[in-house]
Design a protein around this motif. Structure first.
Motif, PDB file in Angstrom:
ATOM      1  N   ALA A  20       0.822  -1.195   0.000  1.00  0.00           N
ATOM      2  CA  ALA A  20       0.000   0.000   0.000  1.00  0.00           C
ATOM      3  C   ALA A  20       0.864   1.257   0.000  1.00  0.00           C
ATOM      4  O   ALA A  20       1.872   1.327   0.674  1.00  0.00           O
ATOM      5  CB  ALA A  20      -0.894  -0.001   1.219  1.00  0.00           C
ATOM      6  N   SER A  21       0.460   2.207  -0.776  1.00  0.00           N
ATOM      7  CA  SER A  21       1.172   3.471  -0.818  1.00  0.00           C
ATOM      8  C   SER A  21       0.214   4.562  -1.236  1.00  0.00           C
ATOM      9  O   SER A  21      -0.656   4.359  -2.069  1.00  0.00           O
ATOM     10  CB  SER A  21       2.319   3.359  -1.807  1.00  0.00           C
ATOM     11  OG  SER A  21       2.567   4.602  -2.400  1.00  0.00           O
ATOM     12  N   ASN A  22       0.406   5.732  -0.632  1.00  0.00           N
ATOM     13  CA  ASN A  22      -0.432   6.862  -0.974  1.00  0.00           C
ATOM     14  C   ASN A  22      -0.108   7.424  -2.337  1.00  0.00           C
ATOM     15  O   ASN A  22      -0.926   8.077  -2.937  1.00  0.00           O
ATOM     16  CB  ASN A  22      -0.187   8.014   0.022  1.00  0.00           C
ATOM     17  CG  ASN A  22      -0.912   7.779   1.308  1.00  0.00           C
ATOM     18  OD1 ASN A  22      -1.703   6.879   1.405  1.00  0.00           O
ATOM     19  ND2 ASN A  22      -0.635   8.610   2.281  1.00  0.00           N
ATOM     20  N   GLU A  35      -6.640   4.297  -1.275  1.00  0.00           N
ATOM     21  CA  GLU A  35      -6.201   3.907   0.065  1.00  0.00           C
ATOM     22  C   GLU A  35      -6.972   2.708   0.602  1.00  0.00           C
ATOM     23  O   GLU A  35      -6.388   1.797   1.171  1.00  0.00           O
ATOM     24  CB  GLU A  35      -6.345   5.094   1.024  1.00  0.00           C
ATOM     25  CG  GLU A  35      -5.267   6.141   0.774  1.00  0.00           C
ATOM     26  CD  GLU A  35      -5.248   7.232   1.828  1.00  0.00           C
ATOM     27  OE1 GLU A  35      -5.857   7.039   2.895  1.00  0.00           O
ATOM     28  OE2 GLU A  35      -4.637   8.270   1.569  1.00  0.00           O
TER      29      GLU A  35
HETATM   30  C1  LIG Z   1      -0.830   8.230   3.593  1.00  0.00           C
HETATM   31  O1  LIG Z   1      -0.955   9.617   3.832  1.00  0.00           O
HETATM   32  C2  LIG Z   1      -1.385   9.935   5.131  1.00  0.00           C
HETATM   33  C3  LIG Z   1      -1.545  11.420   5.239  1.00  0.00           C
HETATM   34  O2  LIG Z   1      -1.982  11.948   4.065  1.00  0.00           O
HETATM   35  C4  LIG Z   1      -0.398   9.379   6.152  1.00  0.00           C
HETATM   36  O3  LIG Z   1      -0.906   9.623   7.441  1.00  0.00           O
HETATM   37  C5  LIG Z   1      -0.235   7.888   5.943  1.00  0.00           C
HETATM   38  O4  LIG Z   1       0.761   7.415   6.788  1.00  0.00           O
HETATM   39  C6  LIG Z   1       0.153   7.586   4.506  1.00  0.00           C
HETATM   40  N1  LIG Z   1       0.188   6.135   4.294  1.00  0.00           N
HETATM   41  C7  LIG Z   1       1.145   5.525   3.623  1.00  0.00           C
HETATM   42  C8  LIG Z   1       0.989   4.063   3.464  1.00  0.00           C
HETATM   43  O5  LIG Z   1       2.084   6.118   3.128  1.00  0.00           O
END
Ligand SMILES: *[C@@H]1O[C@H](CO)[C@@H](O)[C@H](O)[C@H]1NC(C)=O
Ligand SMILES: *[C@@H]1O[C@H](CO)[C@@H](O)[C@H](O)[C@H]1NC(C)=O
Ligand SMILES: *[C@@H]1O[C@H](CO)[C@@H](O)[C@H](O)[C@H]1NC(C)=O
Ligand SMILES: *[C@@H]1O[C@H](CO)[C@@H](O)[C@H](O)[C@H]1NC(C)=O
Ligand SMILES: *[C@@H]1O[C@H](CO)[C@@H](O)[C@H](O)[C@H]1NC(C)=O
Ligand SMILES: *[C@@H]1O[C@H](CO)[C@@H](O)[C@H](O)[C@H]1NC(C)=O
Ligand SMILES: *[C@@H]1O[C@H](CO)[C@@H](O)[C@H](O)[C@H]1NC(C)=O
Ligand SMILES: *[C@@H]1O[C@H](CO)[C@@H](O)[C@H](O)[C@H]1NC(C)=O
Ligand SMILES: *[C@@H]1O[C@H](CO)[C@@H](O)[C@H](O)[C@H]1NC(C)=O
Length: 360
Positions: free
Chosen positions: A16-18, A346
Motif C-alpha cells: 500500500a502506498s499513498n 487507500e
Molecule cells: C498516507 O498519507 C497519510 C496522510 O496523508 C499518512 O498519514 C499515511 O501514513 C500515509 N500512508 C502511507 C501508506 O504512506
C-alpha cells in the motif's frame, strides 16, 4: 426470501502506498456492454458512474430503454442506443434483472418549448460525444449543449451543469421519475412528498414499492470485476428521503403535479403539469400506489453559466438527508473527485497492487 452472497477476490501482493494512483487502471465502462458492441443487449449490467467504496449513493445517468426484454440492470446504455432522461443517485450494479431505483433525479434543460415535464420522452437528451468516466467522476455531453459532471460522497451526490450561452438554465427534479422496467406489477411508485425549504432548497421523500430492501449497494471495485455483493431480497416498499440545494439561488422555483400514469403502459395524452406556488406538495396518501406525479422546476439567471447541486439521501429522514450534506462542505467538484480517488486508492486499490510491470 432469497439470500445470496458471492465473492470474487483478486489476490495480489499488498504494498500500500499513498503515492501510486491506481485509479488510472480502472475502466468503468467494462461490463456496460453486452455481446452486441455498443449496446447493452444480453449484458451491460454494470454501473459506470461515481461512487465511494461502500458509498450509499451512486451518481450517474439514467437512460432510455424501449426494449425491456433484456435486463441491463443498472445498465447504463451506451450512447448509440439510448438518450439521457436524468441524473440520479440511487442505483444497483451488476445483478441483472429488471431496472430498479433511479432516484432522486435531476435533469438540466435549456428550453421548455415542446416539453411536457411529466413525460421524459419530451425532454430526454441524446449525447453528442462518448461519456467520460473515471473513479469518482462521470461526465456526459447532452444534445441541448449542457455538460453535466458528477461525483459522489458517502450519502451525497454532486452535480455540476455547464449551460451553453444564450439558452435557458433549468433544472428539473421529477420525483416520479420511473425507470423503464420489464413491467413488473410490484414495482409501482407510491406516495411522493415534496417540500421547499427555500428558493434554492428542496427536501422530501419518495416511496417506492416492491424493490429489494436490504440489498447492500455500493460494494465492489467497479470496472475491475472484483465484487463482493450481499443481497437479501425482500419485496416491499421503501422510502428515500432527500435534501438538496444549489450553489446559487434560482430566479424561479416552482412545484408541479400531474395525473398518475401507468409507468409500464403510459398514456400521457392530456397529462400536463399543474404548477403551484405552494411550498409543499404531496402525490398521494401513504402507500397509495396511484399517487400523482410530482416534481419541481428551478430556473437560474442567464448570467450564470454553471450551476452546481448537492443532494443528500437517507433511508431514515429528511433531517438526516440534510445533515449528510455536511459531509461535503465544498462546492468544488474537482476537489471532491480527487478525494474519492484517494479513498479508492487507500481503502481498496492499493490492497490489490500486483507490483507487476505488466500494464495490462
Ligand atoms: C498516507 O498519507 C497519510 C496522510 O496523508 C499518512 O498519514 C499515511 O501514513 C500515509 N500512508 C502511507 C501508506 O504512506
Ligand atoms: C429486444 O432485445 C432482444 C435482445 O435481448 C432482441 O432479441 C429482440 O429482437 C429485441 N426486440 C426488439 C423489438 O427490438
Ligand atoms: C442506474 O440504474 C438504472 C436501472 O437499472 C439504469 O436505467 C440506469 O441507466 C443506471 N445508471 C447508470 C449510470 O448505470
Ligand atoms: C434520442 O432522442 C432523439 C431526439 O433528440 C431521437 O431522435 C432518438 O430517436 C432518441 N433515441 C433513443 C434511443 O431514445
Ligand atoms: C426554444 O426552442 C424553440 C423551438 O425549437 C425555439 O424556437 C426557441 O428559439 C428556443 N428558445 C431558446 C431560448 O433557445
Ligand atoms: C419515460 O417515459 C416512458 C414512457 O412514458 C416510461 O415508460 C418510462 O418509465 C419513463 N422513464 C422514466 C425514467 O421516467
Ligand atoms: C389515453 O388517454 C386519453 C385521454 O384520457 C384517452 O382519450 C385515450 O383513449 C387513451 N388512450 C389509450 C390507448 O388508452
Ligand atoms: C406564482 O407566482 C408568480 C409570481 O407572483 C405568478 O406570476 C404565477 O402566476 C404564480 N403561479 C401560480 C401557478 O399561481
Ligand atoms: C444579469 O446581469 C445584468 C447585467 O449585470 C443585470 O442587469 C441583470 O439584472 C442580471 N439578471 C439577473 C436575472 O440576475
Amino acid at each position: 426470501m432469497f439470500l445470496f452472497v458471492y465473492f470474487l477476490i483478486l489476490i495480489g501482493s499488498t504494498t500500500a502506498s499513498n503515492t501510486t494512483d491506481f485509479t488510472k487502471y480502472v475502466n468503468l465502462f467494462i461490463g456496460t456492454e453486452g455481446d452486441v458492441p455498443g449496446s447493452a443487449f444480453r449484458g451491460g449490467n454494470f454501473f459506470p458512474g461515481a461512487t465511494l467504496p461502500f458509498g450509499a449513493v451512486k451518481v450517474g445517468i439514467d437512460t432510455t430503454r424501449y426494449n425491456t426484454s433484456y435486463a441491463a440492470n443498472a445498465g447504463y446504455l451506451p450512447i448509440t442506443h439510448s438518450n439521457v432522461t436524468a441524473i440520479t443517485l440511487h442505483n444497483i450494479s451488476g445483478t441483472g434483472g429488471a431496472s430498479t431505483y433511479g432516484q432522486i433525479p435531476q435533469m438540466p434543460l435549456t428550453n421548455l418549448t415542446g416539453v411536457n415535464l411529466l413525460d421524459n420522452l419530451t425532454y430526454m437528451q441524446p449525447r453528442t460525444v462518448e461519456d467520460v468516466a473515471s473513479v469518482g467522476y462521470f461526465r456526459t455531453h447532452l444534445g441541448n449543449g449542457v455538460t453535466a459532471e458528477m461525483s459522489a460522497g458517502m450519502h451525497v451526490g454532486m452535480m455540476r451543469y455547464r449551460y451553453p450561452e444564450g439558452r435557458g438554465r433549468y433544472v428539473l427534479v421529477d420525483v416520479s421519475h420511473f425507470l423503464p422496467s420489464a413491467g413488473k406489477k410490484e414495482q409501482w411508485y407510491g406516495f411522493n412528498g415534496f417540500v421547499f425549504k427555500g428558493r434554492g432548497w428542496l427536501t422530501g421523500k419518495g416511496i417506492r414499492m416492491g424493490f429489494w430492501r436490504g440489498v447492500v449497494m455500493g460494494l465492489g471495485i467497479l470496472g475491475m470485476r472484483c465484487i463482493v455483493k450481499v443481497g437479501q431480497q425482500v419485496r416491499g416498499d421503501y422510502r428515500v428521503y432527500f435534501c438538496g440545494h444549489f450553489d446559487s439561488v434560482p430566479i424561479q422555483s416552482q412545484l408541479f403535479w400531474g395525473k398518475y400514469t401507468d409507468p409500464f403502459r403510459p398514456n400521457t395524452t392530456g397529462v400536463v403539469p399543474t404548477f403551484t406556488n405552494a411550498s409543499s406538495i404531496q402525490g398521494g396518501a401513504l402507500n397509495y400506489q396511484y399517487a400523482h406525479q410530482i416534481g419541481a422546476l428551478f430556473e437560474f439567471s442567464p448570467n450564470i453559466s454553471t450551476v452546481t447541486s448537492k443532494v443528500g439521501i437517507s433511508w431514515i429522514s429528511t433531517e438526516k438527508a440534510c445533515q449528510f450534506l455536511d459531509e461535503i462542505p465544498t462546492w468544488d467538484l474537482n476537489a471532491m473527485m480527487k478525494a474519492v480517488k484517494n479513498e479508492w486508492n487507500e481503502q481498496v486499490l492499493s490492497k490489490i497492487d500486483a507490483t507487476s510491470t505488466n500494464e495490462t
